[in-house]
Scaffold this motif. Structure first.
Motif, PDB file in Angstrom:
ATOM      1  N   LEU A 259       0.831  -1.206   0.000  1.00  0.00           N
ATOM      2  CA  LEU A 259       0.000   0.000   0.000  1.00  0.00           C
ATOM      3  C   LEU A 259       0.867   1.258   0.000  1.00  0.00           C
ATOM      4  N   GLU A 260       1.919   1.273   0.796  1.00  0.00           N
ATOM      5  CA  GLU A 260       2.803   2.444   0.858  1.00  0.00           C
ATOM      6  C   GLU A 260       3.504   2.690  -0.468  1.00  0.00           C
ATOM      7  N   ASN A 261       3.871   1.625  -1.171  1.00  0.00           N
ATOM      8  CA  ASN A 261       4.481   1.781  -2.494  1.00  0.00           C
ATOM      9  C   ASN A 261       3.557   2.545  -3.431  1.00  0.00           C
ATOM     10  N   LEU A 262       2.271   2.213  -3.380  1.00  0.00           N
ATOM     11  CA  LEU A 262       1.326   2.901  -4.250  1.00  0.00           C
ATOM     12  C   LEU A 262       1.069   4.332  -3.790  1.00  0.00           C
ATOM     13  N   MET A 263       1.000   4.543  -2.486  1.00  0.00           N
ATOM     14  CA  MET A 263       0.715   5.880  -1.967  1.00  0.00           C
ATOM     15  C   MET A 263       1.837   6.864  -2.262  1.00  0.00           C
ATOM     16  N   LEU A 264       3.033   6.345  -2.442  1.00  0.00           N
ATOM     17  CA  LEU A 264       4.171   7.216  -2.712  1.00  0.00           C
ATOM     18  C   LEU A 264       4.174   7.746  -4.145  1.00  0.00           C
ATOM     19  N   ALA A 265       3.451   7.071  -5.052  1.00  0.00           N
ATOM     20  CA  ALA A 265       3.568   7.359  -6.484  1.00  0.00           C
ATOM     21  C   ALA A 265       2.915   8.661  -6.956  1.00  0.00           C
TER      22      ALA A 265
ATOM     23  N   GLU B  74      -7.472   5.916  -2.992  1.00  0.00           N
ATOM     24  CA  GLU B  74      -7.155   5.642  -4.397  1.00  0.00           C
ATOM     25  C   GLU B  74      -6.245   4.419  -4.511  1.00  0.00           C
ATOM     26  N   ALA B  75      -5.254   4.327  -3.618  1.00  0.00           N
ATOM     27  CA  ALA B  75      -4.338   3.181  -3.630  1.00  0.00           C
ATOM     28  C   ALA B  75      -5.075   1.895  -3.289  1.00  0.00           C
ATOM     29  N   SER B  76      -6.003   1.957  -2.351  1.00  0.00           N
ATOM     30  CA  SER B  76      -6.792   0.774  -1.982  1.00  0.00           C
ATOM     31  C   SER B  76      -7.650   0.305  -3.150  1.00  0.00           C
ATOM     32  N   THR B  77      -8.226   1.264  -3.870  1.00  0.00           N
ATOM     33  CA  THR B  77      -9.021   0.923  -5.056  1.00  0.00           C
ATOM     34  C   THR B  77      -8.147   0.281  -6.122  1.00  0.00           C
ATOM     35  N   MET B  78      -6.927   0.796  -6.286  1.00  0.00           N
ATOM     36  CA  MET B  78      -5.999   0.236  -7.259  1.00  0.00           C
ATOM     37  C   MET B  78      -5.623  -1.196  -6.892  1.00  0.00           C
ATOM     38  N   LEU B  79      -5.417  -1.458  -5.610  1.00  0.00           N
ATOM     39  CA  LEU B  79      -5.078  -2.810  -5.175  1.00  0.00           C
ATOM     40  C   LEU B  79      -6.220  -3.774  -5.451  1.00  0.00           C
ATOM     41  N   GLU B  80      -7.446  -3.314  -5.295  1.00  0.00           N
ATOM     42  CA  GLU B  80      -8.597  -4.156  -5.621  1.00  0.00           C
ATOM     43  C   GLU B  80      -8.632  -4.453  -7.117  1.00  0.00           C
ATOM     44  N   PHE B  81      -8.355  -3.450  -7.935  1.00  0.00           N
ATOM     45  CA  PHE B  81      -8.337  -3.628  -9.389  1.00  0.00           C
ATOM     46  C   PHE B  81      -7.277  -4.651  -9.794  1.00  0.00           C
ATOM     47  N   LEU B  82      -6.120  -4.611  -9.116  1.00  0.00           N
ATOM     48  CA  LEU B  82      -5.028  -5.531  -9.429  1.00  0.00           C
ATOM     49  C   LEU B  82      -5.164  -6.865  -8.694  1.00  0.00           C
ATOM     50  N   GLU B  83      -6.177  -6.962  -7.834  1.00  0.00           N
ATOM     51  CA  GLU B  83      -6.396  -8.143  -6.997  1.00  0.00           C
ATOM     52  C   GLU B  83      -5.191  -8.407  -6.091  1.00  0.00           C
ATOM     53  N   LEU B  84      -4.650  -7.321  -5.534  1.00  0.00           N
ATOM     54  CA  LEU B  84      -3.554  -7.411  -4.566  1.00  0.00           C
ATOM     55  C   LEU B  84      -3.985  -6.871  -3.202  1.00  0.00           C
ATOM     56  N   ASP B  85      -5.285  -6.608  -3.038  1.00  0.00           N
ATOM     57  CA  ASP B  85      -5.753  -5.978  -1.805  1.00  0.00           C
ATOM     58  C   ASP B  85      -5.474  -6.825  -0.567  1.00  0.00           C
ATOM     59  N   HIS B  86      -5.390  -8.151  -0.737  1.00  0.00           N
ATOM     60  CA  HIS B  86      -5.104  -9.010   0.418  1.00  0.00           C
ATOM     61  C   HIS B  86      -3.640  -8.911   0.852  1.00  0.00           C
ATOM     62  N   LEU B  87      -2.816  -8.226   0.045  1.00  0.00           N
ATOM     63  CA  LEU B  87      -1.391  -8.057   0.358  1.00  0.00           C
ATOM     64  C   LEU B  87      -1.043  -6.604   0.708  1.00  0.00           C
ATOM     65  N   ALA B  88      -2.056  -5.799   1.001  1.00  0.00           N
ATOM     66  CA  ALA B  88      -1.841  -4.369   1.216  1.00  0.00           C
ATOM     67  C   ALA B  88      -0.785  -4.079   2.273  1.00  0.00           C
ATOM     68  N   ASP B  89      -0.757  -4.859   3.360  1.00  0.00           N
ATOM     69  CA  ASP B  89       0.162  -4.597   4.467  1.00  0.00           C
ATOM     70  C   ASP B  89       1.425  -5.459   4.416  1.00  0.00           C
ATOM     71  N   GLU B  90       1.578  -6.208   3.328  1.00  0.00           N
ATOM     72  CA  GLU B  90       2.775  -7.038   3.148  1.00  0.00           C
ATOM     73  C   GLU B  90       3.922  -6.190   2.614  1.00  0.00           C
ATOM     74  N   GLN B  91       5.137  -6.422   3.103  1.00  0.00           N
ATOM     75  CA  GLN B  91       6.283  -5.701   2.552  1.00  0.00           C
ATOM     76  C   GLN B  91       6.491  -6.108   1.103  1.00  0.00           C
ATOM     77  N   ALA B  92       6.762  -5.114   0.250  1.00  0.00           N
ATOM     78  CA  ALA B  92       6.867  -5.368  -1.190  1.00  0.00           C
ATOM     79  C   ALA B  92       7.974  -6.359  -1.515  1.00  0.00           C
ATOM     80  N   GLY B  93       9.022  -6.397  -0.695  1.00  0.00           N
ATOM     81  CA  GLY B  93      10.124  -7.318  -0.934  1.00  0.00           C
ATOM     82  C   GLY B  93       9.745  -8.776  -0.763  1.00  0.00           C
ATOM     83  N   ASN B  94       8.586  -9.055  -0.177  1.00  0.00           N
ATOM     84  CA  ASN B  94       8.147 -10.432   0.034  1.00  0.00           C
ATOM     85  C   ASN B  94       7.240 -10.950  -1.081  1.00  0.00           C
TER      86      ASN B  94
END
Length: 320
Positions: free
Chosen positions: A165-171, A200-220
């Protein structure tokens, strides 16, 4: 259709190696354009030139009719900041020189004004000389992204220590919290803007079907999930033209299907894509038009069917 990107006689060399040799093509708005060719054809170098990461040795790139160098040139606001900084620097130097002789307050003030004027004037002269008489090339990819042309990379560049989520919010660009004065004196406005970006970032994660990983570190994330995240991060910059460099390389079939569906869906919403990809089945099924490069030049441009049956393309790939 209208061309959103025009590339004319583009050239780039590295030492004695010519990577791009007079490439000329256009990308039409609202389409998916594939950019293919054998290894070493100059595809990724062309992407780096279009996105402002490399400076061309010749030719011209126009995005929505504006030359890329014009896009990367400092804006009026930036020039005002640098001119003020030059004025302050010279003004401070003037005060220091006069103060060393034990001058009066009036003399110090006069020295500050003269120095500031000299600094601002010299900055303006330097910029005019660069624009009119020097073959000065700007290399500022962030300005290209701000203009609406964004890209992904063959090797994803996520911020691994931050959450998805933070990766998207930074963009998103020009967020109020980026300004130190706003952070101190307009805290409510900054907080409201941040909440809007979070939604907006949460909506984007839903569109990409990554919303269940919102709080996961991107490196994982897996390789395919990182590709989806990078696409989402690009979309958060509100682009009009998106360059994708091998978007499905190393991605498992399930995530590949999901990623391609997202790209087609976005094309239907009005986004324009230019895609470098080695998977011929993917590029043939996905693209509206295909540009074929070989040895740094455009070999041909046409529909997938035209490309598939062109003898020049067959010879370039098979060495005929």
């Amino acid at each position: 259709m209208t061309a959103i990107l025009d590339v004319e006689d583009l050239r780039k060399t590295f030492g004695g190696i010519t990577a791009v040799d007079g490439a000329t093509f256009e990308v039409e708005e609202g389409t998916i354009t594939g950019l293919i060719g054998p290894n070493g054809a100059g595809k990724t170098t062309t992407f780096n030139l279009i996105s402002g990461f490399y400076t061309p040795d010749g030719g011209e790139i126009r995005y929505r009719g504006t030359d890329l160098q014009g896009i990367m040139r400092p804006s009026d606001a930036e020039q005002g900041i640098w001119m003020s900084a030059s004025g302050l620097t010279f003004g401070g130097a003037g005060i220091a020189v006069v103060a060393s002789g034990g001058a009066s307050a009036l003399a110090l003030g006069g020295a500050a004004l003269v120095g500031a004027g000299m600094g601002a004037g010299l900055y303006q002269i330097e910029e005019r000389l660069k624009d009119r008489y020097v073959d000065f090339a700007h290399n500022r990819p962030f300005r290209v992204s701000q203009a609406g042309l964004s890209r992904t990379f063959q090797i994803t560049r996520e911020l691994q220590g931050m959450t998805v989520l933070e990766n998207l919010m930074l963009a998103p660009q020009d967020q109020p919290g980026e300004n130190l004065a706003n952070a101190w004196f307009r805290r409510k406005a900054v907080a409201n803007a941040e909440e809007d970006v979070r939604e907006e970032a949460s909506t984007m994660l839903e569109f990409l079907e990554l919303d269940h990983l919102a709080d996961e570190q991107a490196g994982n994330l897996s390789g395919g999930q990182r590709k989806l995240l990078e696409l989402g991060r690009v979309l958060m910059t509100d682009p009009e033209l998106i360059l994708l460099d091998e978007p499905v390389a190393g991605v498992n079939p399930t995530l590949t299907t999901k990623l391609l569906e997202r790209i087609e869906n976005l094309r239907d919403q009005g986004y324009t894509f230019c895609i470098v990809e080695h998977d011929m089945e993917v590029i043939m099924n996905l693209s509206d038009t295909i540009i074929v490069m070989d040895q740094g030049k455009k070999l041909m441009q046409g529909t997938p069917e035209e490309v598939r049956n062109d003898q020049r393309v067959i010879d370039a790939y098979l060495g005929g």
